[in-house]
Design an enzyme around this catalytic site. Structure first.
Site, short mmCIF file in Angstrom:
data_model
loop_
_atom_site.label_atom_id
_atom_site.label_comp_id
_atom_site.label_asym_id
_atom_site.label_seq_id
_atom_site.Cartn_x
_atom_site.Cartn_y
_atom_site.Cartn_z
N ALA A 105 79.76 135.29 75.40
CA ALA A 105 80.54 135.50 76.61
C ALA A 105 79.64 136.08 77.70
CB ALA A 105 81.68 136.46 76.31
N ARG B 111 77.84 144.82 81.44
CA ARG B 111 77.22 144.09 80.33
C ARG B 111 77.66 144.70 79.01
NH1 ARG B 111 73.35 144.57 84.45
NH2 ARG B 111 72.51 142.59 85.19
N VAL C 267 68.90 136.66 75.02
CA VAL C 267 69.25 136.73 76.44
C VAL C 267 70.68 137.22 76.60
CG1 VAL C 267 69.27 135.43 78.61
CG2 VAL C 267 67.82 134.67 76.74
N ASP D 218 64.84 141.75 86.21
CA ASP D 218 65.01 142.87 87.16
C ASP D 218 63.67 143.18 87.84
OD1 ASP D 218 67.78 144.12 85.73
OD2 ASP D 218 66.35 143.09 84.46
N SER E 211 61.35 141.06 88.43
CA SER E 211 61.15 139.99 89.42
C SER E 211 61.97 140.28 90.68
CB SER E 211 61.55 138.66 88.78
OG SER E 211 61.54 137.63 89.72
N ARG E 212 63.20 140.75 90.47
CA ARG E 212 64.05 141.09 91.63
C ARG E 212 63.41 142.22 92.44
NH1 ARG E 212 69.49 140.76 87.92
NH2 ARG E 212 70.14 138.67 88.53
N HIS F 175 68.41 146.75 80.51
CA HIS F 175 68.75 145.71 81.49
C HIS F 175 70.22 145.95 81.80
CE1 HIS F 175 69.49 141.91 83.45
NE2 HIS F 175 70.34 141.53 82.52
P1 NAD Z 1 78.39 130.42 79.57
O1 NAD Z 1 79.79 130.81 79.23
O2 NAD Z 1 78.15 129.46 80.67
O3 NAD Z 1 77.69 129.84 78.25
C1 NAD Z 1 77.78 130.42 77.00
C2 NAD Z 1 77.71 129.29 75.98
O4 NAD Z 1 77.66 129.88 74.67
C3 NAD Z 1 78.92 128.35 76.01
O5 NAD Z 1 78.50 127.01 76.21
C4 NAD Z 1 79.57 128.56 74.63
O6 NAD Z 1 80.16 127.38 74.12
C5 NAD Z 1 78.36 129.01 73.81
N1 NAD Z 1 78.72 129.73 72.57
C6 NAD Z 1 79.61 130.74 72.43
N2 NAD Z 1 79.64 131.14 71.14
C7 NAD Z 1 78.75 130.39 70.46
C8 NAD Z 1 78.32 130.32 69.12
N3 NAD Z 1 78.84 131.14 68.18
N4 NAD Z 1 77.38 129.42 68.79
C9 NAD Z 1 76.87 128.57 69.71
N5 NAD Z 1 77.24 128.58 71.00
C10 NAD Z 1 78.15 129.47 71.38
O7 NAD Z 1 77.62 131.80 79.83
P2 NAD Z 1 76.22 131.96 80.59
O8 NAD Z 1 76.46 132.20 82.05
O9 NAD Z 1 75.30 130.89 80.16
O10 NAD Z 1 75.72 133.37 79.98
C11 NAD Z 1 75.33 133.45 78.62
C12 NAD Z 1 74.93 134.88 78.27
O11 NAD Z 1 73.72 135.21 78.98
C13 NAD Z 1 75.95 135.94 78.69
O12 NAD Z 1 76.05 136.93 77.68
C14 NAD Z 1 75.37 136.52 79.96
O13 NAD Z 1 75.84 137.82 80.23
C15 NAD Z 1 73.91 136.48 79.61
N6 NAD Z 1 72.98 136.61 80.73
C16 NAD Z 1 71.89 137.36 80.49
C17 NAD Z 1 70.95 137.55 81.49
C18 NAD Z 1 69.75 138.41 81.21
O14 NAD Z 1 68.93 138.67 82.09
N7 NAD Z 1 69.60 138.88 79.99
C19 NAD Z 1 71.14 136.96 82.76
C20 NAD Z 1 72.27 136.15 82.95
C21 NAD Z 1 73.19 135.99 81.93
#
Ligand code: NAD
Length: 316
Positions: free
Chosen positions: A81, A89, A119, A149, A151-152, A176
């Site tokens: 999610a 977060r 990620v 962050d 990079s930002r 993060h």
């Molecule tokens: P999104 O909802 O677009 O995509 C998530 C995907 O994960 C979906 O396609 C879903 O079907 C899939 N999924 C869920 N459970 C699963 C499982 N058990 N097995 C396989 N696939 C599964 O979300 P998003 O915008 O791509 O974000 C994904 C994650 O990345 C989030 O937790 C978000 O907070 C995080 N994120 C992290 C950073 C960072 O810098 N670390 C930056 C942006 C987003």
């Protein structure tokens, strides 16, 4: 025999597919595998990306299942999610820990020698979870951490200083998330401490207020972008491309990935971002870094925030 480089991405949502697009455009790996519990989504993204292969690099892009992982050098986990507007977060911790417990054993079973890059948020807590669940050495489990962050921050400072972002050496450390902080005391431009650079060369002091405002902009950037467009994915995709490049090309680049930081400035068993040498072996070195008194307090605050979650994680 020459080994083909292969990157698998688990989670083909916004971040996963943007990452695949970025990796395809840089040609850093010869194979990209997309896995998602929504098989159609992964298949559709792989088709869309592969249609551009003749215009980019010769990369085999496809979707599949965990049984297709063998040969992957790197597995990027973006499944789970994402933050909704107003969510932090850390609000995601329970849902996404359950997902890690599902995914990581399947990765370990197929590619026990791979490097994991987490990620999914909260990235520091889930990096810790992936480390515990996989039982991989900590050189081979990292979170994307504050690479984004940082990079930002460099972008914001380059606008302020009116110079190339690549000549700004400044890092965001810790979580993060909401307790992250800028290591201002270590920041420099071409060896000149940042404060001196602004005062002597630009004749405009980088005041405490300006620093606080820049740090706030960086810390709240994800909230601001999510409020405007619903999600963040391009810049994190580029951060992941940068990390993968450092690994597959053995660049030994210094990147602020999330890693186990036990004992650093007295902190407990948690994962946070610090400058690390990233190369073919994953995290090849954690760089000793020096903080001033205020930064040490910020570091410890970040660690305590993480410990609250990692101590209560149920991973079995
Ligand atoms: P999104 O909802 O677009 O995509 C998530 C995907 O994960 C979906 O396609 C879903 O079907 C899939 N999924 C869920 N459970 C699963 C499982 N058990 N097995 C396989 N696939 C599964 O979300 P998003 O915008 O791509 O974000 C994904 C994650 O990345 C989030 O937790 C978000 O907070 C995080 N994120 C992290 C950073 C960072 O810098 N670390 C930056 C942006 C987003």
């Amino acid at each position: 025999m020459y080994k083909r480089s292969k990157i698998a991405i688990i989670g083909a949502g916004m971040v996963g597919s943007a990452t695949a697009f970025s990796l395809l455009q840089s040609g850093v790996a010869l194979e990209l595998l997309l896995i998602d519990k929504n098989k159609d989504r992964a298949e559709g993204e792989a088709m869309d990306l592969s249609h551009g292969v003749p215009l980019a690099y010769l990369v085999n892009v496809r979707s599949g299942g965990y049984e297709d992982l063998p040969g992957a050098d790197i597995v990027i986990i973006t499944a789970g999610a994402a933050q909704n507007e107003g969510e932090t977060r850390l609000d995601l911790v329970h849902k996404n820990t359950a997902i890690m417990k599902d995914i990581v054993p399947q990765i370990v079973a197929q590619v026990p020698d791979s490097i994991l890059i987490v990620v999914t948020n909260p990235v520091d807590v889930l990096t810790y979870a992936a480390l515990q669940i996989s039982e991989f050495p900590d050189s081979r489990v990292m979170g994307s951490g504050t690479v984004l962050d940082t990079s930002r921050l460099r972008h914001a400072l380059s606008l302020q200083a009116e110079i190339d972002t690549r000549n700004i050496h400044a890092y965001v450390l810790g979580e993060h998330g909401d307790t992250e902080f800028v290591a201002w005391s270590r920041a420099h431009v071409a060896g000149t401490p940042l404060d001196e650079y602004f005062e002597d060369d630009l004749e405009k002091p980088l005041t405490r207020e300006i620093k606080e405002e820049l740090a706030r902009q960086v810390r709240d950037a994800a909230y601001d972008v999510i409020e405007k467009k619903g999600a963040t994915y391009y810049a994190v995709a580029l951060a992941l491309n940068r990390i993968c490049r450092a690994i597959l090309r053995g660049e030994r680049s210094i990147l602020t990935v999330s890693t186990s930081v036990q004992g650093i400035y007295g902190v407990e068993d948690v994962c946070l971002s610090i400058p690390c040498v990233v190369g073919r072996g994953g995290i090849e070195r954690k760089i000793p870094f020096h903080l001033d008194d205020e930064e040490v307090k910020n570091w410890q605050k970040s660690a305590s925030a993480m410990a609250e979650f990692t101590q209560n994680l149920r991973l079995d």
